[in-house]
Design a protein around this motif. Structure first.
Motif, PDB file in Angstrom:
ATOM      1  N   LEU A   2       4.895  20.463  52.454  1.00  0.00           N
ATOM      2  CA  LEU A   2       5.764  21.632  52.430  1.00  0.00           C
ATOM      3  C   LEU A   2       5.031  22.960  52.314  1.00  0.00           C
ATOM      4  O   LEU A   2       5.598  23.999  52.649  1.00  0.00           O
ATOM      5  CB  LEU A   2       6.772  21.524  51.276  1.00  0.00           C
ATOM      6  N   ASP A   3       3.780  22.962  51.838  1.00  0.00           N
ATOM      7  CA  ASP A   3       3.139  24.249  51.569  1.00  0.00           C
ATOM      8  C   ASP A   3       1.625  24.099  51.687  1.00  0.00           C
ATOM      9  O   ASP A   3       0.944  23.796  50.707  1.00  0.00           O
ATOM     10  CB  ASP A   3       3.527  24.741  50.173  1.00  0.00           C
ATOM     11  N   LEU A   4       1.078  24.318  52.878  1.00  0.00           N
ATOM     12  CA  LEU A   4      -0.362  24.179  53.050  1.00  0.00           C
ATOM     13  C   LEU A   4      -1.130  25.354  52.451  1.00  0.00           C
ATOM     14  O   LEU A   4      -2.287  25.194  52.060  1.00  0.00           O
ATOM     15  CB  LEU A   4      -0.696  24.003  54.534  1.00  0.00           C
ATOM     16  N   GLU A   5      -0.510  26.523  52.356  1.00  0.00           N
ATOM     17  CA  GLU A   5      -1.185  27.627  51.682  1.00  0.00           C
ATOM     18  C   GLU A   5      -1.468  27.271  50.227  1.00  0.00           C
ATOM     19  O   GLU A   5      -2.534  27.584  49.697  1.00  0.00           O
ATOM     20  CB  GLU A   5      -0.351  28.904  51.774  1.00  0.00           C
ATOM     21  N   ALA A   6      -0.507  26.603  49.579  1.00  0.00           N
ATOM     22  CA  ALA A   6      -0.729  26.151  48.205  1.00  0.00           C
ATOM     23  C   ALA A   6      -1.810  25.074  48.158  1.00  0.00           C
ATOM     24  O   ALA A   6      -2.573  24.984  47.185  1.00  0.00           O
ATOM     25  CB  ALA A   6       0.572  25.620  47.608  1.00  0.00           C
ATOM     26  N   THR A   7      -1.886  24.241  49.210  1.00  0.00           N
ATOM     27  CA  THR A   7      -2.953  23.244  49.296  1.00  0.00           C
ATOM     28  C   THR A   7      -4.307  23.936  49.357  1.00  0.00           C
ATOM     29  O   THR A   7      -5.250  23.540  48.657  1.00  0.00           O
ATOM     30  CB  THR A   7      -2.764  22.356  50.542  1.00  0.00           C
ATOM     31  N   TYR A   8      -4.436  24.965  50.196  1.00  0.00           N
ATOM     32  CA  TYR A   8      -5.703  25.694  50.276  1.00  0.00           C
ATOM     33  C   TYR A   8      -6.081  26.265  48.905  1.00  0.00           C
ATOM     34  O   TYR A   8      -7.235  26.177  48.480  1.00  0.00           O
ATOM     35  CB  TYR A   8      -5.617  26.848  51.281  1.00  0.00           C
ATOM     36  N   THR A   9      -5.100  26.843  48.218  1.00  0.00           N
ATOM     37  CA  THR A   9      -5.367  27.469  46.913  1.00  0.00           C
ATOM     38  C   THR A   9      -5.852  26.439  45.905  1.00  0.00           C
ATOM     39  O   THR A   9      -6.825  26.669  45.173  1.00  0.00           O
ATOM     40  CB  THR A   9      -4.103  28.167  46.395  1.00  0.00           C
ATOM     41  N   SER A  10      -5.196  25.291  45.846  1.00  0.00           N
ATOM     42  CA  SER A  10      -5.592  24.261  44.879  1.00  0.00           C
ATOM     43  C   SER A  10      -6.965  23.689  45.218  1.00  0.00           C
ATOM     44  O   SER A  10      -7.772  23.399  44.318  1.00  0.00           O
ATOM     45  CB  SER A  10      -4.546  23.141  44.831  1.00  0.00           C
ATOM     46  N   HIS A  11      -7.260  23.555  46.505  1.00  0.00           N
ATOM     47  CA  HIS A  11      -8.563  23.019  46.898  1.00  0.00           C
ATOM     48  C   HIS A  11      -9.672  24.033  46.624  1.00  0.00           C
ATOM     49  O   HIS A  11     -10.782  23.646  46.234  1.00  0.00           O
ATOM     50  CB  HIS A  11      -8.545  22.634  48.375  1.00  0.00           C
ATOM     51  N   ILE A  12      -9.407  25.316  46.804  1.00  0.00           N
ATOM     52  CA  ILE A  12     -10.391  26.343  46.452  1.00  0.00           C
ATOM     53  C   ILE A  12     -10.637  26.346  44.945  1.00  0.00           C
ATOM     54  O   ILE A  12     -11.783  26.486  44.488  1.00  0.00           O
ATOM     55  CB  ILE A  12      -9.933  27.729  46.951  1.00  0.00           C
ATOM     56  N   GLU A  13      -9.579  26.171  44.174  1.00  0.00           N
ATOM     57  CA  GLU A  13      -9.734  26.071  42.715  1.00  0.00           C
ATOM     58  C   GLU A  13     -10.670  24.918  42.361  1.00  0.00           C
ATOM     59  O   GLU A  13     -11.545  25.039  41.496  1.00  0.00           O
ATOM     60  CB  GLU A  13      -8.372  25.862  42.052  1.00  0.00           C
ATOM     61  N   TYR A  14     -10.495  23.792  43.030  1.00  0.00           N
ATOM     62  CA  TYR A  14     -11.352  22.626  42.797  1.00  0.00           C
ATOM     63  C   TYR A  14     -12.813  22.954  43.131  1.00  0.00           C
ATOM     64  O   TYR A  14     -13.720  22.676  42.338  1.00  0.00           O
ATOM     65  CB  TYR A  14     -10.845  21.465  43.648  1.00  0.00           C
ATOM     66  N   GLU A  45     -14.286  25.861  43.201  1.00  0.00           N
ATOM     67  CA  GLU A  45     -14.836  26.842  42.263  1.00  0.00           C
ATOM     68  C   GLU A  45     -15.103  26.229  40.898  1.00  0.00           C
ATOM     69  O   GLU A  45     -16.106  26.552  40.250  1.00  0.00           O
ATOM     70  CB  GLU A  45     -13.898  28.040  42.164  1.00  0.00           C
ATOM     71  N   LYS A  46     -14.237  25.321  40.445  1.00  0.00           N
ATOM     72  CA  LYS A  46     -14.461  24.649  39.156  1.00  0.00           C
ATOM     73  C   LYS A  46     -15.677  23.733  39.224  1.00  0.00           C
ATOM     74  O   LYS A  46     -16.464  23.653  38.270  1.00  0.00           O
ATOM     75  CB  LYS A  46     -13.219  23.865  38.743  1.00  0.00           C
ATOM     76  N   VAL A  47     -15.827  23.025  40.326  1.00  0.00           N
ATOM     77  CA  VAL A  47     -17.003  22.158  40.485  1.00  0.00           C
ATOM     78  C   VAL A  47     -18.268  23.004  40.560  1.00  0.00           C
ATOM     79  O   VAL A  47     -19.280  22.699  39.909  1.00  0.00           O
ATOM     80  CB  VAL A  47     -16.853  21.279  41.744  1.00  0.00           C
ATOM     81  N   ILE A  63      -7.863  22.142  56.911  1.00  0.00           N
ATOM     82  CA  ILE A  63      -8.030  22.667  55.553  1.00  0.00           C
ATOM     83  C   ILE A  63      -9.436  23.234  55.366  1.00  0.00           C
ATOM     84  O   ILE A  63      -9.610  24.335  54.820  1.00  0.00           O
ATOM     85  CB  ILE A  63      -7.736  21.559  54.521  1.00  0.00           C
ATOM     86  N   ALA A  64     -10.453  22.514  55.837  1.00  0.00           N
ATOM     87  CA  ALA A  64     -11.831  22.991  55.710  1.00  0.00           C
ATOM     88  C   ALA A  64     -12.022  24.326  56.433  1.00  0.00           C
ATOM     89  O   ALA A  64     -12.631  25.256  55.888  1.00  0.00           O
ATOM     90  CB  ALA A  64     -12.794  21.939  56.260  1.00  0.00           C
ATOM     91  N   LEU A  65     -11.507  24.430  57.653  1.00  0.00           N
ATOM     92  CA  LEU A  65     -11.620  25.684  58.404  1.00  0.00           C
ATOM     93  C   LEU A  65     -10.887  26.821  57.705  1.00  0.00           C
ATOM     94  O   LEU A  65     -11.408  27.947  57.610  1.00  0.00           O
ATOM     95  CB  LEU A  65     -11.050  25.485  59.809  1.00  0.00           C
ATOM     96  N   LYS A 124     -11.328  31.826  54.181  1.00  0.00           N
ATOM     97  CA  LYS A 124     -10.919  32.535  52.965  1.00  0.00           C
ATOM     98  C   LYS A 124     -12.099  32.836  52.050  1.00  0.00           C
ATOM     99  O   LYS A 124     -12.124  33.885  51.388  1.00  0.00           O
ATOM    100  CB  LYS A 124      -9.873  31.703  52.208  1.00  0.00           C
ATOM    101  N   ILE A 125     -13.077  31.936  51.972  1.00  0.00           N
ATOM    102  CA  ILE A 125     -14.230  32.147  51.080  1.00  0.00           C
ATOM    103  C   ILE A 125     -15.537  31.900  51.858  1.00  0.00           C
ATOM    104  O   ILE A 125     -16.326  31.019  51.502  1.00  0.00           O
ATOM    105  CB  ILE A 125     -14.151  31.253  49.820  1.00  0.00           C
TER     106      ILE A 125
END
Length: 301
Positions: free
Chosen positions: A100-112, A114-116, A137-139, A144-145
């Protein structure tokens, strides 16, 4: 490693069968948005002084466990490897068969990411690898970063909508979901994704993969994400290696070739296999592809 029995018959037939990440659910990540909220399950192969950090992103209705062969090969070569099940996929929370929300997927994966990254003060390089939607998602994350990402490994990534999704068909789909949000469409046979004769039954037996009908809302979510990505893609600056099969029924090989030849990235490589299908991680060429992946990454460290 509960419920081992289902995969044992696929050892020797499916590359990832019987290979497991050494750490599961090791870092808490929660996807947060009004449309898609829930806890995500994370995985890793830990290396205390790695050559680089590699994040592997899985495709739609697949899971992190699909790519454990790739992860183990990278780990054996000295890379620290990380993966995450998308919301509604694998062992993560959320309803199956719904994106339902790939933008939220990108955000959560970027959080991962950055935490790692914060766990490695010497800042080893970061690579992203993804198959199909995982490549999308990788692209999207690299756009974004870009300053954090050393390179991309793309296995038949989604970069555009398929030929069957004409603007007229998309309008019809939007109308149908407006009338009935939960309307579904049959999933393509898993046998159409790979020449490996065991792939279809392995996917259907795999509790981490989704084999049921797909809600049309999920297709429209991916359509919108690909439309947005296609407008941004030619601004990509991150080096990449792109693997594509000529018999791929999900991602247009011609469009893949056009993108690689036209994009502004100087450090890029396109590897084409005429007979290969879409599910590259289970195609006969994949061990050779992983060898090429390792050489490409090691050349850039």
């Amino acid at each position: 490693m509960a419920n081992q029995e289902w995969w044992q018959k696929y050892q020797g037939l499916i590359l990832s069968a019987g290979i497991f990440y050494e750490s599961e659910n090791w870092m808490p990540i929660t996807q947060k948005s009004d449309r898609a909220y829930g806890d995500l399950v994370t995985y890793r192969f830990h290396v205390s002084e790695p050559k680089a950090l590699v994040f592997i992103f899985h495709g739609s209705f697949s899971a992190a466990s699909y790519h454990t062969y790739l992860a183990s090969r990278l780990y054996q070569d000295g890379f620290a490897v990380f993966a995450i099940d998308q919301l509604g996929h694998g062992k993560s929370s959320g309803p199956r068969g719904l994106i339902l929300d790939l933008e939220a997927t990108y955000t959560s994966h970027i959080e991962y990411i950055e935490k790692v990254r914060a766990l490695y003060p010497e800042n080893p390089p970061i690579f992203l690898a993804g198959e199909s939607l995982g490549g999308t998602i990788a692209l999207s994350i690299a756009l974004k970063i870009p300053n954090l990402i050393k390179g991309l490994i793309l296995y038949a990534p989604g970069i555009s909508n398929g030929p069957k999704l004409s603007s007229c068909n998309i309008k019809i789909m939007r109308f149908l979901t407006w009338c009935k949000p939960s309307i579904t469409i049959p999933k393509m046979s898993s046998d159409l994704f790979s020449r490996n004769p065991a792939h279809g039954s392995w996917w259907d037996d795999n509790p981490d993969c989704y084999s049921g009908a797909i809600e049309m809302r999920s297709i429209l979510t991916m359509v919108d994400a690909l439309n947005k990505l296609s407008r941004q893609l030619y601004g990509l600056t991150t080096p990449f290696i792109y693997f594509q099969g000529g018999k791929d029924q999900s991602c247009d090989p011609g469009h893949a070739r056009d993108f690689v030849s036209s994009c502004a990235v100087e450090n890029k490589e396109f590897v084409f296999y005429e007979e290969m299908y879409h599910a590259i991680g289970n195609e006969p060429e994949f061990p050779e592809i992983v060898d090429k992946t390792l050489r490409w990454m090691n050349d850039r460290i």
